[in-house]
Design a protein around this motif. Structure first.
Motif, PDB file in Angstrom:
ATOM      1  N   HIS A 258       0.844  -1.281  -0.133  1.00 36.87           N
ATOM      2  CA  HIS A 258      -0.086   0.279  -0.002  1.00 36.87           C
ATOM      3  C   HIS A 258       0.859   1.195   0.136  1.00 36.87           C
ATOM      4  N   CYS A 287      -8.401   4.599  -2.968  1.00 41.69           N
ATOM      5  CA  CYS A 287      -9.235   5.245  -1.988  1.00 41.69           C
ATOM      6  C   CYS A 287     -10.343   6.174  -2.821  1.00 41.69           C
ATOM      7  N   LEU A 305      -7.391  -2.682   2.843  1.00 43.82           N
ATOM      8  CA  LEU A 305      -6.381  -2.060   3.509  1.00 43.82           C
ATOM      9  C   LEU A 305      -5.362  -2.967   4.539  1.00 43.82           C
ATOM     10  N   LYS A 317      -3.818   5.386  -1.013  1.00 49.10           N
ATOM     11  CA  LYS A 317      -4.603   6.197  -0.160  1.00 49.10           C
ATOM     12  C   LYS A 317      -4.174   7.397   0.191  1.00 49.10           C
TER      13      LYS A 317
END
Length: 413
Positions: A258, A287, A305, A317
């Motif tokens: 991520h 997101c 997530l 994100k």
């Protein structure tokens, strides 16, 4: 007596020999194993081919971790040669002091004893774990995944033959060939024969071991790793680090899963980065704010997530400050490896102090979270817990300590 208990008993007896083995004898055995791996490369590759054929329906990420080559075997052999050159941790005096009555106290490194190692589909790990266990004076019981059983048999056969030929006990390396869940569960119960259990693999394996083992466990974590790009970061450097963190080897625990991006630079960084990622075959998820910038990105759910993808998938994100990034990592991450890209010394310090991970990076790739790369000579895993060891587990982390107290007739009054 079943296979698991019998092999654990053999390892227990072997551990008594290994803990007293002289450093030159251990080094000679390691070098002999390196030679044996090279000499048996054809047999190992043939066994690996059987595993790959049997695993043809498994996901690409599993098959990539399973696959061996001549280069892989050369690397395994070189690993044994490298470990033979490392200082022997056994017998090292960590600290020495004297108290008022003249007693001299030393804290000395000693082997853990019998290490049980449960892992998944990477047969090169079989050799890496054994090399570290042997040099640190331990016996090891290996239990790999069923998809790698032929490869593991061939590697262990070569190692055991070399150990026997050099005079050290071949029983110091044991392979559990029962790859069923019941076999693993039995190994987890061998309290009294096994001193410590180290699982290495995905979140499911780690969870099963932690919840079911009666043997003390050193938890190595799944790698939901993050890179955070701070406000004012060098965007060219950031893109280079992100691509390396994701693409260097996307199927292992130190790969970035991520990306967090400061809102002030998202529109400058993400379009170019998205093009580079999609060209490399990465599926980008994001997101709501990310998806407004990147029309081709897939909307990411809250539950994602937490995901360790171990694949060509990446989540993005957008956050508004470094503190949001830190809070996000501590909530959704796995305490493994996380990096900040920044030109702000204050934010870098805040990140390294507050991110609760075993490896925290500044302006560099998460892929450096690796025992060999960090100078440990290798690793049996990356410990994400706090007790005994944290981070890559090399030779010293496979030892414990005891206190040796020397006197000259003192008695306690």
């Amino acid at each position: 007596m079943g296979e698991v208990e019998e092999k654990c008993r053999r390892a227990r007896a072997a551990s008594e020999i290994m803990k007293n083995a002289a450093t030159p004898d251990k080094n000679r055995a390691l070098l002999a194993i390196a030679t044996a791996l090279r000499q048996n490369s054809a047999q190992i590759l043939a066994a690996n081919k059987k595993d790959l054929t049997a695993s043809s329906s498994l996901p690409l990420s599993v098959r990539k971790r399973l696959e061996l080559s001549e280069k892989s075997i050369t690397s395994m052999a070189s690993g044994f040669e490298l470990i033979s050159k490392f200082p022997d941790p056994v017998g090292q005096v960590v600290k020495k002091w004297e108290i008022r009555n003249g007693l001299r106290i030393s804290r000395v490194r000693v082997p853990l004893g019998v290490i049980a190692f449960i892992y998944e589909s990477r047969p090169n790990v079989t050799a890496e774990a054994a090399s570290l266990a042997l040099k640190s004076g331990n016996a090891i019981v290996l239990r790999g995944g069923k998809e790698a059983i032929n490869s593991n048999r061939a590697i262990v056969r070569a190692m055991q033959g070399a150990l026997a030929a050099t005079g050290l006990t071949a029983d110091a390396v044991q392979l559990i060939e029962d790859t069923s869940h019941e076999g693993a569960a039995t190994l987890m119960q061998q309290r009294g024969l096994v001193d410590v259990l180290i699982p290495r693999g995905g979140a499911g394996l780690i969870k099963a071991v932690v919840e079911n083992a009666k043997v003390p466990v050193i938890e190595t974590g799944a790698g939901n790793c993050h890179v955070y790009v701070d406000e004012g970061a060098d965007l060219a450097m950031a893109e280079r680090i992100i691509l390396n963190s994701k693409l260097f080897y996307p199927y292992v625990c130190n790969a970035m899963e991520h990306l967090l991006v400061h809102s002030s630079i998202a529109s400058k960084l993400l379009p170019s980065l998205y093009t580079s990622l999609t060209k490399a075959g990465v599926e980008v998820r994001g997101c709501e704010r990310t998806c407004k910038l990147l029309k081709g990105a897939k909307l990411m759910t809250e539950s994602e997530l937490y995901d360790e993808y171990l694949n060509l998938i990446m989540g993005i994100k957008i956050v508004d400050n470094v503190q949001q990034a830190i809070s996000h990592i501590n909530k959704y991450g796995t305490h493994h490896s996380d990096s900040i890209i920044t030109n702000d010394g204050h934010d870098a310090k805040l990140f390294t102090q507050q991110v609760d991970s075993c490896c925290v990076f500044v302006n560099t790739s998460t892929c450096f979270s690796d025992g060999y790369t960090m100078g440990f000579g290798g690793e049996v895993g990356i410990s994400t817990q706090r007790l005994h060891a944290r981070g890559p587990m090399g030779l010293e982390e496979l030892t414990t300590t005891k206190l040796v107290i020397e006197g000259s007739g003192q008695v306690r009054e």
